[in-house]
Design an enzyme around this catalytic site. Structure first.
Site, PDB file in Angstrom:
ATOM      1  N   CYS A 122       0.805  -1.235   0.000  1.00  0.00           N
ATOM      2  CA  CYS A 122       0.000   0.000   0.000  1.00  0.00           C
ATOM      3  C   CYS A 122       0.832   1.277   0.000  1.00  0.00           C
ATOM      4  CB  CYS A 122      -1.013   0.000   1.133  1.00  0.00           C
ATOM      5  SG  CYS A 122      -0.279  -0.215   2.753  1.00  0.00           S
ATOM      6  N   CYS A 130      -3.391  -2.725  -1.026  1.00  0.00           N
ATOM      7  CA  CYS A 130      -2.315  -3.602  -0.546  1.00  0.00           C
ATOM      8  C   CYS A 130      -1.943  -4.690  -1.546  1.00  0.00           C
ATOM      9  CB  CYS A 130      -2.713  -4.220   0.791  1.00  0.00           C
ATOM     10  SG  CYS A 130      -3.088  -2.974   2.044  1.00  0.00           S
ATOM     11  N   LYS A 195      -5.927  -9.182  11.185  1.00  0.00           N
ATOM     12  CA  LYS A 195      -5.793  -7.737  10.993  1.00  0.00           C
ATOM     13  C   LYS A 195      -7.147  -7.205  10.558  1.00  0.00           C
ATOM     14  CE  LYS A 195      -3.357  -4.215   8.327  1.00  0.00           C
ATOM     15  NZ  LYS A 195      -2.291  -3.941   7.354  1.00  0.00           N
ATOM     16  N   ARG A 205      -1.742   6.212   8.176  1.00  0.00           N
ATOM     17  CA  ARG A 205      -1.856   6.440   6.730  1.00  0.00           C
ATOM     18  C   ARG A 205      -1.291   7.790   6.336  1.00  0.00           C
ATOM     19  NH1 ARG A 205      -7.508   3.113   5.803  1.00  0.00           N
ATOM     20  NH2 ARG A 205      -6.582   1.124   6.421  1.00  0.00           N
ATOM     21  N   ARG A 217     -10.394  -0.964   2.640  1.00  0.00           N
ATOM     22  CA  ARG A 217      -9.726  -2.263   2.673  1.00  0.00           C
ATOM     23  C   ARG A 217     -10.635  -3.376   3.206  1.00  0.00           C
ATOM     24  NH1 ARG A 217      -5.010   0.093   1.622  1.00  0.00           N
ATOM     25  NH2 ARG A 217      -3.872   1.373   3.131  1.00  0.00           N
ATOM     26  N   GLU A 233      -8.460 -17.516  10.747  1.00  0.00           N
ATOM     27  CA  GLU A 233      -7.353 -16.842  10.051  1.00  0.00           C
ATOM     28  C   GLU A 233      -6.003 -17.221  10.672  1.00  0.00           C
ATOM     29  OE1 GLU A 233      -6.664 -15.056   7.562  1.00  0.00           O
ATOM     30  OE2 GLU A 233      -8.368 -13.902   6.859  1.00  0.00           O
ATOM     31  N   LYS A 248      -4.227  -7.308  15.388  1.00  0.00           N
ATOM     32  CA  LYS A 248      -4.070  -5.877  15.125  1.00  0.00           C
ATOM     33  C   LYS A 248      -5.413  -5.278  14.765  1.00  0.00           C
ATOM     34  CE  LYS A 248      -1.961  -2.810  11.846  1.00  0.00           C
ATOM     35  NZ  LYS A 248      -1.327  -2.687  10.565  1.00  0.00           N
TER      36      LYS A 248
HETATM   37  C1  PBG Z   1       0.094  -1.783   5.807  1.00  0.00           C
HETATM   38  C2  PBG Z   1      -0.044  -1.461   7.233  1.00  0.00           C
HETATM   39  C3  PBG Z   1      -0.951  -0.604   7.888  1.00  0.00           C
HETATM   40  C4  PBG Z   1      -0.579  -0.602   9.225  1.00  0.00           C
HETATM   41  C5  PBG Z   1       0.504  -1.448   9.368  1.00  0.00           C
HETATM   42  N1  PBG Z   1       0.809  -1.982   8.131  1.00  0.00           N
HETATM   43  C6  PBG Z   1      -2.019   0.229   7.343  1.00  0.00           C
HETATM   44  C7  PBG Z   1      -3.245  -0.351   6.816  1.00  0.00           C
HETATM   45  O1  PBG Z   1      -3.440  -1.569   6.733  1.00  0.00           O
HETATM   46  O2  PBG Z   1      -4.081   0.447   6.398  1.00  0.00           O
HETATM   47  C8  PBG Z   1      -1.214   0.202  10.313  1.00  0.00           C
HETATM   48  C9  PBG Z   1      -0.338   0.507  11.482  1.00  0.00           C
HETATM   49  C10 PBG Z   1      -0.810   1.572  12.400  1.00  0.00           C
HETATM   50  O3  PBG Z   1      -1.918   2.132  12.290  1.00  0.00           O
HETATM   51  O4  PBG Z   1      -0.027   1.883  13.308  1.00  0.00           O
HETATM   52  N2  PBG Z   1      -0.878  -2.552   5.232  1.00  0.00           N
END
Ligand code: PBG
Length: 323
Positions: A122, A130, A195, A205, A217, A233, A248
């Site tokens: 991304c 992504c 996630k 972002r 997403r 998952e 996460k």
């Molecule tokens: C990349 C990614 C993201 C985060 C970590 N790796 C952003 C997303 O998925 O939009 C978020 C990390 C954070 O908010 O601290 N895909």
């Protein structure tokens, strides 16, 4: 035994009693510090929504990593902001890409700190999704090869561990296979297994400049109300060869961390994401709560829920207090 025979307050009377019966410990050993690396020289751009965090060029990054290492934090996790973005995100796996250069430099200049790399597209695609697009959809299977190539390029540069975060089905397997075929069978994978499609990534972002240019997403990241699905998952990622599993965000998903802890025996990482960090910083700035106490309470709660590893923008501040 009930009141008045049993009085729980007896063991809360003094700090020494509280220390003696404390069930969860937080240590600097648990922390991973995320960092943003950009091109150029002498760059240290503050990220406005994440006080104390910067987009840094490699020269400044190396200095920062030395300090982090001296504070006792065992690992950093790198996110790259490339000079140019394109349709497929080719900067993600370029041999002279910003991450690849940064990893080589850190490995050359700083001894003995783990360098983990985020594996995603991304930040590198001009559309901000992504993966590889097919029309307005992210094409899962076409993305796998690209993610695997990206992970291998990080390993070739010297990364100690790769962390795929794109939420494509089969990504752990694809990466494991490519790493193994290239002789990197000893490079572990920390899989962003559960996630969620979370608004708490908002400040990140801005920091990593990876806002999707259309849509969101939700067709690849998980739906926040789901918990059983997180377990499926995670189970898939373990079967595909994950060494560490991740949940996460962390604080709004402590129940998921706890379920994962009860069901699996792999190490669990929890990502205390940007929005969780920024909320506390904002409230502290407004004088609405004590930021330092909120930080420590959040981190120990993530541990109590069952995480072994906490990826957090608080790592440096927490390390100071934990010394
Ligand atoms: C990349 C990614 C993201 C985060 C970590 N790796 C952003 C997303 O998925 O939009 C978020 C990390 C954070 O908010 O601290 N895909």
């Amino acid at each position: 035994m009930n009141f008045p025979d049993y009085r729980p307050r007896r063991l809360r009377k003094t700090e020494n009693f509280r220390r003696m019966i404390r069930e969860t410990g937080l240590s600097v050993d648990d922390l991973v510090c995320p960092l943003f690396v950009t091109h150029g020289r002498g760059v240290k751009n503050p990220i406005s929504s994440m006080p104390g965090n910067f987009q840094m060029s490699i020269d400044n990054l190396v200095r920062e990593v030395k300090k982090i290492k001296d504070s006792g934090i065992p690992a950093i996790m790198l996110f790259g902001i490339p000079e140019a973005k394109d349709e497929e995100g080719s900067g993600a796996w370029a041999e002279d890409g910003v991450i690849q250069q940064a990893v080589r430099k850190i490995k050359d200049k700083v001894a003995d700190i783990l360098v983990i790399t985020d594996v995603c597209l991304c930040e590198y695609t001009n559309h901000g999704h992504c993966g590889v697009l097919d029309g307005s959809e992210v094409d899962n299977d076409a993305t796998l090869e690209v993610l695997a190539r990206t992970a291998l390029s990080h390993a070739l540069a010297g990364a100690d561990m790769v962390a795929p975060s794109a939420m494509m089905d089969g990504q752990v397997c694809a990466i494991r296979e490519m790493l193994d075929n290239a002789g990197y069978q000893d490079t572990p994978i920390m899989a962003y297994s559960a996630k969620y499609a979370s608004c708490f990534y908002g400040p990140f972002r801005e920091a990593a400049q990876g806002v999707p240019q259309f849509g969101d997403r939700r067709s690849y990241q998980m739906d926040p109300p789901n918990s059983r699905e997180a377990i499926r998952e995670i189970a898939l990622d373990i079967e595909e060869g994950a060494d560490i599993i991740m949940v996460k965000p962390a604080l709004p998903y402590l129940d998921i961390i706890r379920r994962a802890r009860d069901e699996f025996d792999l190490p669990i990482a929890a990502y205390n994401v940007s929005g969780e960090f920024s909320m506390i910083k904002a409230a502290d700035k407004l004088g609405w709560l004590d930021g330092e106490k909120a930080m420590m309470e959040s981190l120990v709660s993530i541990k109590r829920a069952g995480a072994d590893i906490i990826i957090t923008y608080f790592a440096r501040e927490a390390a100071e207090l934990l010394r």
